[in-house]
Design a protein around this motif. Sequence first.
Motif, mmCIF file in Angstrom:
data_model
loop_
_atom_site.group_PDB
_atom_site.id
_atom_site.type_symbol
_atom_site.label_atom_id
_atom_site.label_comp_id
_atom_site.label_asym_id
_atom_site.label_seq_id
_atom_site.Cartn_x
_atom_site.Cartn_y
_atom_site.Cartn_z
ATOM 1 N N SER A 200 -66.280 -46.982 -38.192
ATOM 2 C CA SER A 200 -65.509 -46.089 -37.315
ATOM 3 C C SER A 200 -64.074 -46.579 -37.162
ATOM 4 C CB SER A 200 -66.183 -45.991 -35.943
ATOM 5 O OG SER A 200 -67.452 -45.391 -36.047
ATOM 6 N N ALA A 203 -62.186 -45.892 -40.366
ATOM 7 C CA ALA A 203 -61.880 -44.466 -40.461
ATOM 8 C C ALA A 203 -60.656 -44.118 -39.618
ATOM 9 C CB ALA A 203 -63.088 -43.646 -40.012
ATOM 10 N N GLU A 204 -60.575 -44.703 -38.435
ATOM 11 C CA GLU A 204 -59.441 -44.421 -37.552
ATOM 12 C C GLU A 204 -58.140 -44.961 -38.141
ATOM 13 O OE1 GLU A 204 -58.041 -45.243 -32.913
ATOM 14 O OE2 GLU A 204 -60.045 -45.831 -33.602
ATOM 15 N N VAL A 205 -58.188 -46.186 -38.666
ATOM 16 C CA VAL A 205 -56.980 -46.801 -39.229
ATOM 17 C C VAL A 205 -56.474 -46.018 -40.432
ATOM 18 C CG1 VAL A 205 -56.112 -48.832 -40.453
ATOM 19 C CG2 VAL A 205 -57.486 -49.123 -38.388
ATOM 20 N N LEU A 206 -57.400 -45.599 -41.295
ATOM 21 C CA LEU A 206 -57.014 -44.933 -42.544
ATOM 22 C C LEU A 206 -56.950 -43.419 -42.411
ATOM 23 C CD1 LEU A 206 -59.089 -47.033 -45.123
ATOM 24 C CD2 LEU A 206 -56.732 -47.365 -44.352
ATOM 25 N N GLN A 207 -57.252 -42.921 -41.205
ATOM 26 C CA GLN A 207 -57.232 -41.481 -40.941
ATOM 27 C C GLN A 207 -58.161 -40.728 -41.893
ATOM 28 O OE1 GLN A 207 -52.955 -40.573 -41.017
ATOM 29 N NE2 GLN A 207 -52.902 -40.779 -38.788
ATOM 30 N N LEU A 208 -59.376 -41.260 -41.992
ATOM 31 C CA LEU A 208 -60.431 -40.632 -42.774
ATOM 32 C C LEU A 208 -61.608 -40.345 -41.848
ATOM 33 C CD1 LEU A 208 -60.454 -43.110 -45.808
ATOM 34 C CD2 LEU A 208 -59.405 -40.837 -45.771
ATOM 35 N N SER A 209 -62.544 -39.531 -42.304
ATOM 36 C CA SER A 209 -63.762 -39.340 -41.526
ATOM 37 C C SER A 209 -64.677 -40.541 -41.733
ATOM 38 C CB SER A 209 -64.488 -38.063 -41.960
ATOM 39 O OG SER A 209 -65.081 -38.237 -43.236
ATOM 40 N N ARG A 210 -65.561 -40.775 -40.770
ATOM 41 C CA ARG A 210 -66.504 -41.888 -40.913
ATOM 42 C C ARG A 210 -67.402 -41.672 -42.126
ATOM 43 N NH1 ARG A 210 -70.622 -44.446 -36.366
ATOM 44 N NH2 ARG A 210 -71.859 -45.671 -37.839
#
Length: 243
Positions: A200, A203-210
Amino acid sequence: MARDIEPLRQFFRDCRDAATLLDLRTAAANYFETTHVVMASYIHYPPVGARDFDGQIRVGEFGYPESWRETYLAEELHLCDPLARRAVNFTRPYFWTEAPQLPNLTLEEREYLQRVAAQNMGEGIGIPLFGPAGRNGYAALGFGQAERPPADEVLELQAASQMGHLAYCRLLLKDLPNGTVLSAREREILRWVARGRTNSQIAEVLQLSRNTVETYIRRCFEKLDVNDRVSAALRGIALGMVD
């Protein structure tokens, strides 16, 4: 009565024959079921100068109280565990209850030992492990009770832990098939895994979905022939595929 050493012999054979890290984990779990061990953890120390050198790397554990496990991981308490910090200077296993008598304990280490004692996890041993080219390690094995196991079993656990460590080093550093390549995104995600980030958080750092992060990690498992996040990161770095 002398212990039956056939389970130890079988574990040695399993270490020799293990083709994957999952094979090795399964062999260790089967062996520990024949001993007094009810909780265990393993820390890997890559040698200075190795691609994956980052001090202590906690590989895995089982059996500890969940609240303590969460605290230990969140606060990175292995960094102030005096047995883990000094393991490679030992020449024998140390019982957990011997730790307060270690010389020159820091305030941080004493506070850690007080927190451990408050958990009432019983007796255990810390075992120094030695590998190729200074690739050492540390195993902590807990018994869940105050009584110590027989001396013969302690020696057996030391031998088993050392054999398991050597097998882990072999599997971590074994060559991959020609043509195995990690994509730029896979390498980036493994770098964050190596830093201890959850899916999670990555995902937040890379701006991707989990789900996307989990897909990339599964691909890394397949390419690196591993079955868990930490081993994927360690293997990728050790083989120079992740900087």
